[in-house]
Design a protein around this motif. Structure first.
Motif, mmCIF file in Angstrom:
data_model
loop_
_atom_site.group_PDB
_atom_site.id
_atom_site.type_symbol
_atom_site.label_atom_id
_atom_site.label_comp_id
_atom_site.label_asym_id
_atom_site.label_seq_id
_atom_site.Cartn_x
_atom_site.Cartn_y
_atom_site.Cartn_z
ATOM 1 N N LYS A 11 28.605 91.435 41.601
ATOM 2 C CA LYS A 11 30.044 91.147 41.600
ATOM 3 C C LYS A 11 30.670 91.312 42.989
ATOM 4 C CE LYS A 11 30.654 92.359 36.696
ATOM 5 N NZ LYS A 11 31.474 93.122 35.713
ATOM 6 N N TYR A 51 33.946 84.451 30.874
ATOM 7 C CA TYR A 51 34.369 85.653 30.149
ATOM 8 C C TYR A 51 35.261 85.318 28.949
ATOM 9 C CZ TYR A 51 32.459 89.129 33.410
ATOM 10 O OH TYR A 51 31.614 89.936 34.138
ATOM 11 N N HIS A 54 36.202 87.614 26.109
ATOM 12 C CA HIS A 54 37.157 88.702 26.337
ATOM 13 C C HIS A 54 38.597 88.201 26.503
ATOM 14 C CE1 HIS A 54 33.955 91.573 26.621
ATOM 15 N NE2 HIS A 54 33.421 91.039 27.701
ATOM 16 N N PHE A 59 42.501 93.502 29.606
ATOM 17 C CA PHE A 59 42.001 93.483 30.983
ATOM 18 C C PHE A 59 41.548 92.096 31.442
ATOM 19 C CE2 PHE A 59 38.458 94.921 28.210
ATOM 20 C CZ PHE A 59 37.519 93.930 28.471
ATOM 21 N N LEU A 63 40.391 91.017 35.145
ATOM 22 C CA LEU A 63 38.946 90.774 35.281
ATOM 23 C C LEU A 63 38.688 89.436 35.987
ATOM 24 C CD1 LEU A 63 35.942 91.351 34.597
ATOM 25 C CD2 LEU A 63 36.375 90.323 32.345
ATOM 26 N N ARG A 87 20.035 95.929 31.227
ATOM 27 C CA ARG A 87 21.174 96.753 30.810
ATOM 28 C C ARG A 87 20.911 98.226 31.131
ATOM 29 N NH1 ARG A 87 25.976 94.080 29.476
ATOM 30 N NH2 ARG A 87 26.521 96.165 28.770
ATOM 31 N N THR A 93 29.098 100.378 31.167
ATOM 32 C CA THR A 93 30.193 99.579 31.739
ATOM 33 C C THR A 93 31.093 100.424 32.645
ATOM 34 O OG1 THR A 93 30.161 98.247 29.720
ATOM 35 C CG2 THR A 93 32.116 98.057 31.144
ATOM 36 N N ARG A 104 25.316 101.120 38.308
ATOM 37 C CA ARG A 104 26.747 101.403 38.191
ATOM 38 C C ARG A 104 27.064 102.856 38.557
ATOM 39 N NH1 ARG A 104 27.783 97.620 32.843
ATOM 40 N NH2 ARG A 104 28.677 95.811 33.937
ATOM 41 N N VAL A 111 35.720 100.917 36.428
ATOM 42 C CA VAL A 111 35.273 100.156 35.251
ATOM 43 C C VAL A 111 35.411 98.660 35.507
ATOM 44 C CG1 VAL A 111 37.498 100.320 34.053
ATOM 45 C CG2 VAL A 111 35.418 99.949 32.725
ATOM 46 N N GLU A 112 36.407 98.251 36.281
ATOM 47 C CA GLU A 112 36.563 96.826 36.599
ATOM 48 C C GLU A 112 35.590 96.409 37.697
ATOM 49 O OE1 GLU A 112 40.456 94.577 37.065
ATOM 50 O OE2 GLU A 112 39.934 95.042 39.122
ATOM 51 N N ASN A 114 32.652 97.048 38.786
ATOM 52 C CA ASN A 114 31.450 97.791 38.400
ATOM 53 C C ASN A 114 30.151 97.118 38.849
ATOM 54 O OD1 ASN A 114 31.383 95.763 36.523
ATOM 55 N ND2 ASN A 114 31.524 97.093 34.722
HETATM 56 P P1 DAT Z 1 29.612 94.815 30.355
HETATM 57 O O1 DAT Z 1 29.914 94.190 31.684
HETATM 58 O O2 DAT Z 1 28.987 96.192 30.501
HETATM 59 O O3 DAT Z 1 28.820 93.912 29.441
HETATM 60 P P2 DAT Z 1 31.949 94.165 28.725
HETATM 61 O O4 DAT Z 1 31.230 92.911 28.352
HETATM 62 O O5 DAT Z 1 32.493 95.009 27.628
HETATM 63 O O6 DAT Z 1 31.015 95.108 29.647
HETATM 64 O O7 DAT Z 1 33.166 93.821 29.690
HETATM 65 C C1 DAT Z 1 33.017 92.833 30.696
HETATM 66 C C2 DAT Z 1 33.673 93.336 31.944
HETATM 67 O O8 DAT Z 1 35.069 93.496 31.733
HETATM 68 C C3 DAT Z 1 33.192 94.708 32.428
HETATM 69 O O9 DAT Z 1 32.012 94.651 33.193
HETATM 70 C C4 DAT Z 1 34.363 95.166 33.244
HETATM 71 C C5 DAT Z 1 35.557 94.615 32.470
HETATM 72 N N1 DAT Z 1 36.069 95.624 31.547
HETATM 73 C C6 DAT Z 1 35.542 96.002 30.366
HETATM 74 N N2 DAT Z 1 36.266 96.960 29.778
HETATM 75 C C7 DAT Z 1 37.301 97.199 30.628
HETATM 76 C C8 DAT Z 1 38.407 98.095 30.618
HETATM 77 N N3 DAT Z 1 38.627 98.929 29.597
HETATM 78 N N4 DAT Z 1 39.268 98.063 31.672
HETATM 79 C C9 DAT Z 1 39.071 97.216 32.696
HETATM 80 N N5 DAT Z 1 38.046 96.344 32.789
HETATM 81 C C10 DAT Z 1 37.175 96.348 31.761
#
Ligand code: DAT
Ligand code: MG
Length: 140
Positions: A11, A51, A54, A59, A63, A87, A93, A104, A111-112, A114
Motif C-alpha cells: 500500500k 473495495y 466495504h 471508513f 480508505l 494472511r 488488520t 503489519r 489500521v488504515e 496498514n
Molecule cells: P484486511 O485488509 O485485513 O482484509 P478488511 O478487509 O476488513 O481488512 O478491511 C480492508 C481495509 O480497510 C483494511 O486493510 C484497512 C481498512 N479498514 C478496515 N477496518 C477499518 C477501520 N475500523 N478503520 C479504518 N480503516 C479500516
C-alpha cells in the motif's frame, strides 16, 4: 495443501517509506513466490471497485483516499496454501493486534495505513488477481 495464488498489494504508506524490498523478502523467506508484480497509481474508480465489499462501511471514503494517495505495488504470490499463509505473514488488520514478526506489526502505521492487502479466500483471490492481471502476465 494445494498450491494456490493470492493477490497482494503493497500500500501507499509502504511504497512511500521505500519498504517494497523488505516486504517482498518476507514473502520469499516464507516460501511464497512473486509470480507477477507491477507498480501502479490506482484511480479513485479502481479503488472504489476493488473495495466495493466495504462500500457501506464508515471508513470506505478514507480508505479509497488513502489507497489513491501514492503508488501501490500489486502482485500475485504463489505457494502452498498461499491465501492463508499470506494472511499469517501480514498479521491482523489493526497493527495493534498483529502478532510480533508480521508485516503489519513491524511496518504498519495505523489500521488504515496498514502496509499490505491480501486476499481473504481462494475465491476472492481469483477475482482480485483478474482485477489487475491477465494470464500472460503471471509466470510461475
Ligand atoms: P484486511 O485488509 O485485513 O482484509 P478488511 O478487509 O476488513 O481488512 O478491511 C480492508 C481495509 O480497510 C483494511 O486493510 C484497512 C481498512 N479498514 C478496515 N477496518 C477499518 C477501520 N475500523 N478503520 C479504518 N480503516 C479500516
Ligand atoms: Mg480484506
Amino acid at each position: 495443501m494445494a498450491v494456490e495464488r493470492t493477490l497482494s498489494i503493497i500500500k501507499p504508506d509502504a511504497t512511500r517509506r521505500n519498504l517494497t524490498g523488505k516486504i517482498n523478502a518476507r514473502f520469499e523467506d516464507a516460501g511464497l513466490r512473486i509470480v507477477a508484480q507491477k507498480r501502479l497509481q490506482l484511480t479513485r474508480e479502481q479503488a472504489e471497485k476493488f473495495y466495493a465489499v466495504h462500500a457501506e462501511r464508515s471508513f470506505f471514503n478514507d480508505l479509497c483516499t488513502f489507497m489513491t494517495s501514492g503508488p501501490v505495488v500489486v502482485q500475485v504470490l504463489e505457494g502452498e496454501g498461499a491465501v492463508l499463509r499470506n494472511r499469517e505473514i501480514m498479521g491482523a488488520t489493526n497493527p495493534a493486534n498483529a502478532a510480533p514478526g508480521t508485516i503489519r506489526a513491524d511496518f504498519a502505521e495505523s489500521v488504515e495505513a496498514n502496509s499490505v492487502h491480501g486476499s481473504d479466500s481462494p475465491e476472492n483471490a481469483a477475482n482480485e488477481i483478474a482485477f489487475f492481471f491477465s494470464q500472460i502476465e503471471i509466470l510461475s
